[in-house]
Design a protein around this motif. Sequence first.
Motif, PDB file in Angstrom:
ATOM      1  N   ARG A 229      40.375  37.225  39.790  1.00 56.74           N
ATOM      2  CA  ARG A 229      41.161  36.667  38.682  1.00 56.74           C
ATOM      3  C   ARG A 229      40.293  36.409  37.454  1.00 56.74           C
ATOM      4  NH1 ARG A 229      46.216  34.381  40.222  1.00 56.74           N
ATOM      5  NH2 ARG A 229      46.634  34.624  42.465  1.00 56.74           N
TER       6      ARG A 229
ATOM      7  N   SER B 254      46.548  38.867  47.020  1.00 51.98           N
ATOM      8  CA  SER B 254      47.082  37.517  47.259  1.00 51.98           C
ATOM      9  C   SER B 254      47.847  37.436  48.570  1.00 51.98           C
ATOM     10  CB  SER B 254      48.004  37.116  46.100  1.00 51.98           C
ATOM     11  OG  SER B 254      47.302  37.103  44.875  1.00 51.98           O
TER      12      SER B 254
ATOM     13  N   ALA C 226      42.364  41.534  37.041  1.00 49.46           N
ATOM     14  CA  ALA C 226      42.778  40.130  36.959  1.00 49.46           C
ATOM     15  C   ALA C 226      44.287  40.000  36.840  1.00 49.46           C
ATOM     16  CB  ALA C 226      42.105  39.462  35.764  1.00 49.46           C
ATOM     17  N   GLU C 227      44.955  41.030  36.331  1.00 49.21           N
ATOM     18  CA  GLU C 227      46.409  40.991  36.186  1.00 49.21           C
ATOM     19  C   GLU C 227      47.118  41.750  37.300  1.00 49.21           C
ATOM     20  OE1 GLU C 227      44.375  42.116  33.629  1.00 49.21           O
ATOM     21  OE2 GLU C 227      44.269  40.085  32.759  1.00 49.21           O
TER      22      GLU C 227
ATOM     23  N   HIS D 279      46.912  42.084  41.237  1.00 46.36           N
ATOM     24  CA  HIS D 279      46.250  41.640  42.468  1.00 46.36           C
ATOM     25  C   HIS D 279      47.247  41.138  43.507  1.00 46.36           C
ATOM     26  CE1 HIS D 279      47.047  37.603  40.948  1.00 46.36           C
ATOM     27  NE2 HIS D 279      46.457  37.954  39.814  1.00 46.36           N
TER      28      HIS D 279
END
Length: 283
Positions: A169, A257, A250-251, A253
Amino acid sequence: MGTADDTNEGEGHHLPATEDWPRGFGEASWWPFISAAGAAGLYLGAALFFLGHGDIELVPPSAGPIVFIASAGLFLFGLFGWLYHAYVADYWSRGTDSRGAGSLRFGMLLFLGTEIATFGAGFIYFFFIRVGTWPPGELPHLLSSLVLINTALLVASSFTIHFAEISLRKDNRKGFLGLLGVTLLLGIVFIGGQVFEYYTFIIEEGFTLTDGIFASAFFSLTGLHGLHVTMGAILLGIVFVRGLAGQYTAERHTSVSTVSMYWHFVDVVWLFLVVVLYVGGAA
């Protein structure tokens, strides 16, 4: 076959059903049914095992193991197809929007809810036999140094995957891959430790699944957990390979998760197993 934006002939798809299988069934997918059939076969294989190892052999002794192994393969095949269908197929070429990502995370939460119910049934069985005469026979030394080491490894892996996700992130790709690789390695070592524990119990001490009600509860619960850790390690491996290929940012993922959620789940279940089976069984 595509996305929720596809409107060809009035047929669209809403995540997680990014494509239909078989073709022509719209939002339907047969993968969950394949996984369910494999899971049901695991219980059938266990039942056949007992029927083949009783005082009277009602079925051939090899029937149970054969059905169990075949069902495990079917379950893993169905789970792979299900996950690929829902998470991967359309994700290689595009990202998942915030609405789709939320749906996938919610789907994982629902899946973990069913897993809690599955393990809960096993724990209830153990609690039921635990209130009776104890111990129900001679038990091996349960709480060994191997169990403590394995527990420490799995707990550590929860921290490494957590900080791997944080690194991603923050766009720290090197830190993400390094910590994710450590998580995968810790998971593999844990599986190896459990296999070695089974070898010690079964081969060296002669403690097997048929040695009473505690043995059946012990091997059923730890074996089920070992299967989940193995599936988690496979998912971590897929995520690691995709990370090496630069599939995450970072956008972008979502699958990182969801796999992280699953891994934390198997970690928590193991802690319950240690307290209930290893500590509670030896008490």
